[in-house]
Design a protein around this motif. Structure first.
Motif, PDB file in Angstrom:
ATOM      1  N   VAL A   1       0.445  -1.011  -0.120  1.00 28.90           N
ATOM      2  CA  VAL A   1      -0.411   0.315   0.188  1.00 28.90           C
ATOM      3  C   VAL A   1       0.710   1.612  -0.308  1.00 28.90           C
ATOM      4  CG1 VAL A   1      -1.560   1.369   1.256  1.00 28.90           C
ATOM      5  CG2 VAL A   1      -2.107  -1.154   0.628  1.00 28.90           C
ATOM      6  N   ALA A   2       2.163   1.581   0.053  1.00 28.90           N
ATOM      7  CA  ALA A   2       3.080   2.679   0.543  1.00 28.90           C
ATOM      8  C   ALA A   2       3.342   2.366  -0.280  1.00 28.90           C
ATOM      9  CB  ALA A   2       3.966   2.020   1.589  1.00 28.90           C
ATOM     10  N   PHE A   3       3.792   1.654  -1.249  1.00 25.43           N
ATOM     11  CA  PHE A   3       4.797   1.378  -2.566  1.00 25.43           C
ATOM     12  C   PHE A   3       3.570   2.605  -3.587  1.00 25.43           C
ATOM     13  CE2 PHE A   3       5.294  -0.282  -6.879  1.00 25.43           C
ATOM     14  CZ  PHE A   3       6.765   0.433  -7.083  1.00 25.43           C
ATOM     15  N   LEU A   4       1.660   2.037  -3.397  1.00 25.89           N
ATOM     16  CA  LEU A   4       1.167   2.239  -4.694  1.00 25.89           C
ATOM     17  C   LEU A   4       1.277   3.401  -4.153  1.00 25.89           C
ATOM     18  CD1 LEU A   4      -1.127   0.869  -6.394  1.00 25.89           C
ATOM     19  CD2 LEU A   4      -2.393   0.876  -4.763  1.00 25.89           C
ATOM     20  N   VAL A   5       0.512   4.216  -2.786  1.00 24.35           N
ATOM     21  CA  VAL A   5       0.798   5.378  -2.773  1.00 24.35           C
ATOM     22  C   VAL A   5       1.773   6.049  -2.850  1.00 24.35           C
ATOM     23  CG1 VAL A   5       0.161   7.263  -1.177  1.00 24.35           C
ATOM     24  CG2 VAL A   5      -0.536   4.297  -1.060  1.00 24.35           C
ATOM     25  N   TRP A   6       3.222   5.852  -3.041  1.00 26.57           N
ATOM     26  CA  TRP A   6       4.625   6.518  -3.261  1.00 26.57           C
ATOM     27  C   TRP A   6       3.493   7.116  -5.081  1.00 26.57           C
ATOM     28  CZ3 TRP A   6       7.541   4.524  -6.204  1.00 26.57           C
ATOM     29  CH2 TRP A   6       9.325   5.617  -7.125  1.00 26.57           C
ATOM     30  N   ALA A   7       3.974   5.745  -5.467  1.00 25.72           N
ATOM     31  CA  ALA A   7       3.588   4.843  -7.108  1.00 25.72           C
ATOM     32  C   ALA A   7       2.838   6.235  -7.651  1.00 25.72           C
ATOM     33  CB  ALA A   7       3.668   3.857  -7.463  1.00 25.72           C
ATOM     34  N   LEU A   8       1.481   6.887  -6.876  1.00 23.90           N
ATOM     35  CA  LEU A   8       0.971   7.645  -7.410  1.00 23.90           C
ATOM     36  C   LEU A   8       0.480   8.698  -7.094  1.00 23.90           C
ATOM     37  CD1 LEU A   8      -2.749   5.746  -6.895  1.00 23.90           C
ATOM     38  CD2 LEU A   8      -1.207   5.808  -8.370  1.00 23.90           C
ATOM     39  N   MET A   9       1.431   9.083  -6.174  1.00 24.35           N
ATOM     40  CA  MET A   9       2.211  10.782  -6.225  1.00 24.35           C
ATOM     41  C   MET A   9       3.748  11.058  -6.722  1.00 24.35           C
ATOM     42  SD  MET A   9      -0.489  11.580  -4.383  1.00 24.35           S
ATOM     43  CE  MET A   9       0.397  13.342  -3.187  1.00 24.35           C
ATOM     44  N   ALA A  10       4.907  10.554  -7.138  1.00 21.87           N
ATOM     45  CA  ALA A  10       5.486  10.415  -7.217  1.00 21.87           C
ATOM     46  C   ALA A  10       4.988  10.122  -9.266  1.00 21.87           C
ATOM     47  CB  ALA A  10       6.564   9.721  -7.165  1.00 21.87           C
ATOM     48  N   ARG A  11       4.880   8.838  -9.572  1.00 19.94           N
ATOM     49  CA  ARG A  11       4.487   8.666 -10.975  1.00 19.94           C
ATOM     50  C   ARG A  11       5.944   8.770 -11.205  1.00 19.94           C
ATOM     51  NH1 ARG A  11      -0.452  11.650 -13.667  1.00 19.94           N
ATOM     52  NH2 ARG A  11      -2.352  11.437 -12.616  1.00 19.94           N
ATOM     53  N   PRO A  12       6.468   7.024 -11.018  1.00 15.69           N
ATOM     54  CA  PRO A  12       7.864   8.066 -11.476  1.00 15.69           C
ATOM     55  C   PRO A  12       7.776   7.370 -13.024  1.00 15.69           C
ATOM     56  CG  PRO A  12       7.715   6.036 -10.236  1.00 15.69           C
ATOM     57  CD  PRO A  12       6.282   6.751 -10.070  1.00 15.69           C
ATOM     58  N   TRP A  13       7.534   6.919 -14.223  1.00 19.26           N
ATOM     59  CA  TRP A  13       6.556   6.849 -15.146  1.00 19.26           C
ATOM     60  C   TRP A  13       6.758   7.944 -16.138  1.00 19.26           C
ATOM     61  CZ3 TRP A  13       2.766   5.073 -11.452  1.00 19.26           C
ATOM     62  CH2 TRP A  13       2.379   6.482 -11.205  1.00 19.26           C
ATOM     63  N   VAL A  14       5.954   8.718 -15.359  1.00 24.27           N
ATOM     64  CA  VAL A  14       6.391   9.776 -16.903  1.00 24.27           C
ATOM     65  C   VAL A  14       7.792  10.615 -16.784  1.00 24.27           C
ATOM     66  CG1 VAL A  14       5.076  12.137 -16.661  1.00 24.27           C
ATOM     67  CG2 VAL A  14       3.752  10.607 -15.598  1.00 24.27           C
ATOM     68  N   GLU A  15       8.452  11.524 -17.429  1.00 22.43           N
ATOM     69  CA  GLU A  15       9.000  11.892 -18.213  1.00 22.43           C
ATOM     70  C   GLU A  15       9.194  13.289 -16.897  1.00 22.43           C
ATOM     71  OE1 GLU A  15      11.812  13.136 -21.124  1.00 22.43           O
ATOM     72  OE2 GLU A  15      10.810  10.640 -21.907  1.00 22.43           O
ATOM     73  N   PRO A  16      10.311  13.478 -16.768  1.00 22.78           N
ATOM     74  CA  PRO A  16      10.410  14.977 -16.185  1.00 22.78           C
ATOM     75  C   PRO A  16      10.416  16.272 -16.693  1.00 22.78           C
ATOM     76  CG  PRO A  16      12.397  13.819 -14.959  1.00 22.78           C
ATOM     77  CD  PRO A  16      11.395  12.594 -16.099  1.00 22.78           C
ATOM     78  N   PRO A  17      10.050  17.223 -16.940  1.00 26.68           N
ATOM     79  CA  PRO A  17      10.200  18.263 -18.040  1.00 26.68           C
ATOM     80  C   PRO A  17      11.686  18.294 -17.893  1.00 26.68           C
ATOM     81  CG  PRO A  17       9.158  18.828 -15.687  1.00 26.68           C
ATOM     82  CD  PRO A  17       8.912  17.121 -15.718  1.00 26.68           C
ATOM     83  N   SER A  18      12.006  18.819 -19.268  1.00 24.80           N
ATOM     84  CA  SER A  18      13.302  18.868 -19.285  1.00 24.80           C
ATOM     85  C   SER A  18      13.745  20.269 -19.045  1.00 24.80           C
ATOM     86  CB  SER A  18      13.732  19.426 -20.974  1.00 24.80           C
ATOM     87  OG  SER A  18      15.113  19.373 -21.210  1.00 24.80           O
ATOM     88  N   GLU A  19      15.356  20.517 -17.884  1.00 24.03           N
ATOM     89  CA  GLU A  19      15.074  21.815 -17.392  1.00 24.03           C
ATOM     90  C   GLU A  19      16.295  22.806 -18.015  1.00 24.03           C
ATOM     91  OE1 GLU A  19      15.056  22.130 -13.565  1.00 24.03           O
ATOM     92  OE2 GLU A  19      13.144  21.547 -13.566  1.00 24.03           O
ATOM     93  N   VAL A  20      17.067  22.037 -19.452  1.00 26.39           N
ATOM     94  CA  VAL A  20      18.097  22.563 -19.990  1.00 26.39           C
ATOM     95  C   VAL A  20      18.485  24.135 -20.761  1.00 26.39           C
ATOM     96  CG1 VAL A  20      19.871  21.741 -21.197  1.00 26.39           C
ATOM     97  CG2 VAL A  20      18.573  19.864 -20.452  1.00 26.39           C
ATOM     98  N   THR A  21      17.228  24.370 -21.535  1.00 30.66           N
ATOM     99  CA  THR A  21      17.332  25.656 -21.923  1.00 30.66           C
ATOM    100  C   THR A  21      15.936  25.903 -21.429  1.00 30.66           C
ATOM    101  OG1 THR A  21      15.517  24.713 -24.060  1.00 30.66           O
ATOM    102  CG2 THR A  21      17.884  24.332 -24.571  1.00 30.66           C
ATOM    103  N   PRO A  22      16.620  27.213 -21.311  1.00 31.58           N
ATOM    104  CA  PRO A  22      15.533  27.911 -21.056  1.00 31.58           C
ATOM    105  C   PRO A  22      13.950  28.432 -21.790  1.00 31.58           C
ATOM    106  CG  PRO A  22      16.847  29.960 -21.347  1.00 31.58           C
ATOM    107  CD  PRO A  22      17.524  28.100 -21.366  1.00 31.58           C
ATOM    108  N   PRO A  23      12.423  28.509 -21.764  1.00 31.17           N
ATOM    109  CA  PRO A  23      11.406  29.378 -22.539  1.00 31.17           C
ATOM    110  C   PRO A  23      12.013  30.036 -23.311  1.00 31.17           C
ATOM    111  CG  PRO A  23      10.536  29.431 -20.175  1.00 31.17           C
ATOM    112  CD  PRO A  23      12.455  29.108 -20.342  1.00 31.17           C
ATOM    113  N   ILE A  24      11.045  29.798 -24.983  1.00 28.34           N
ATOM    114  CA  ILE A  24      12.022  30.900 -25.420  1.00 28.34           C
ATOM    115  C   ILE A  24      10.746  31.655 -25.217  1.00 28.34           C
ATOM    116  CG2 ILE A  24      11.685  31.179 -28.216  1.00 28.34           C
ATOM    117  CD1 ILE A  24      13.365  28.716 -28.198  1.00 28.34           C
ATOM    118  N   THR A  25      10.230  33.223 -25.261  1.00 31.26           N
ATOM    119  CA  THR A  25       9.391  34.032 -25.028  1.00 31.26           C
ATOM    120  C   THR A  25       9.659  35.017 -26.423  1.00 31.26           C
ATOM    121  OG1 THR A  25      10.316  34.879 -23.289  1.00 31.26           O
ATOM    122  CG2 THR A  25       9.129  33.109 -22.605  1.00 31.26           C
ATOM    123  N   GLY A  26       8.704  35.925 -26.739  1.00 33.40           N
ATOM    124  CA  GLY A  26       8.989  37.382 -27.129  1.00 33.40           C
ATOM    125  C   GLY A  26       9.210  37.075 -28.761  1.00 33.40           C
ATOM    126  N   TRP A  27       8.871  35.974 -29.604  1.00 31.17           N
ATOM    127  CA  TRP A  27       9.247  35.699 -31.063  1.00 31.17           C
ATOM    128  C   TRP A  27       8.197  36.830 -31.803  1.00 31.17           C
ATOM    129  CZ3 TRP A  27      12.638  32.519 -34.451  1.00 31.17           C
ATOM    130  CH2 TRP A  27      13.589  32.374 -33.561  1.00 31.17           C
TER     131      TRP A  27
END
Length: 82
Positions: free
Chosen positions: A56-82
């Motif tokens: 149950v603890a593993f299931l709750v952790w997996a639902l909260m952390a979602r380890p199967w989802v790829e984290p968003p990339s933070e390498v480049t800043p978002p492009i604004t003002g084009w």
């Protein structure tokens, strides 16, 4: 020790009277066996309870952390003002 001596020794052992068993031995063995069974049953129940709690603890952790989802990339800043 040859075969005749071994046979004679075996006959002497079998002809002896069996030793006297204490009167409370059977009752003590039954109580001890029952106690062992209760302890074993309690240990198994505790093991299953711990396994259920861990799953149950593993299931709750997996639902909260979602380890199967790829984290968003933070390498480049978002492009604004084009």
């Amino acid at each position: 020790m040859n075969q005749n001596e071994r046979q004679a020794a075996a006959r002497r052992i079998m002809e002896r009277t069996p030793p006297v068993v204490p009167p409370g031995l059977c009752g003590d063995a039954v109580r001890r066996g029952g106690r062992m069974l209760r302890r074993r049953r309690a240990a198994l129940r505790l093991m299953w309870l711990l396994m259920f709690a861990a799953s149950v603890a593993f299931l709750v952790w997996a639902l909260m952390a979602r380890p199967w989802v790829e984290p968003p990339s933070e390498v480049t800043p978002p492009i604004t003002g084009w």
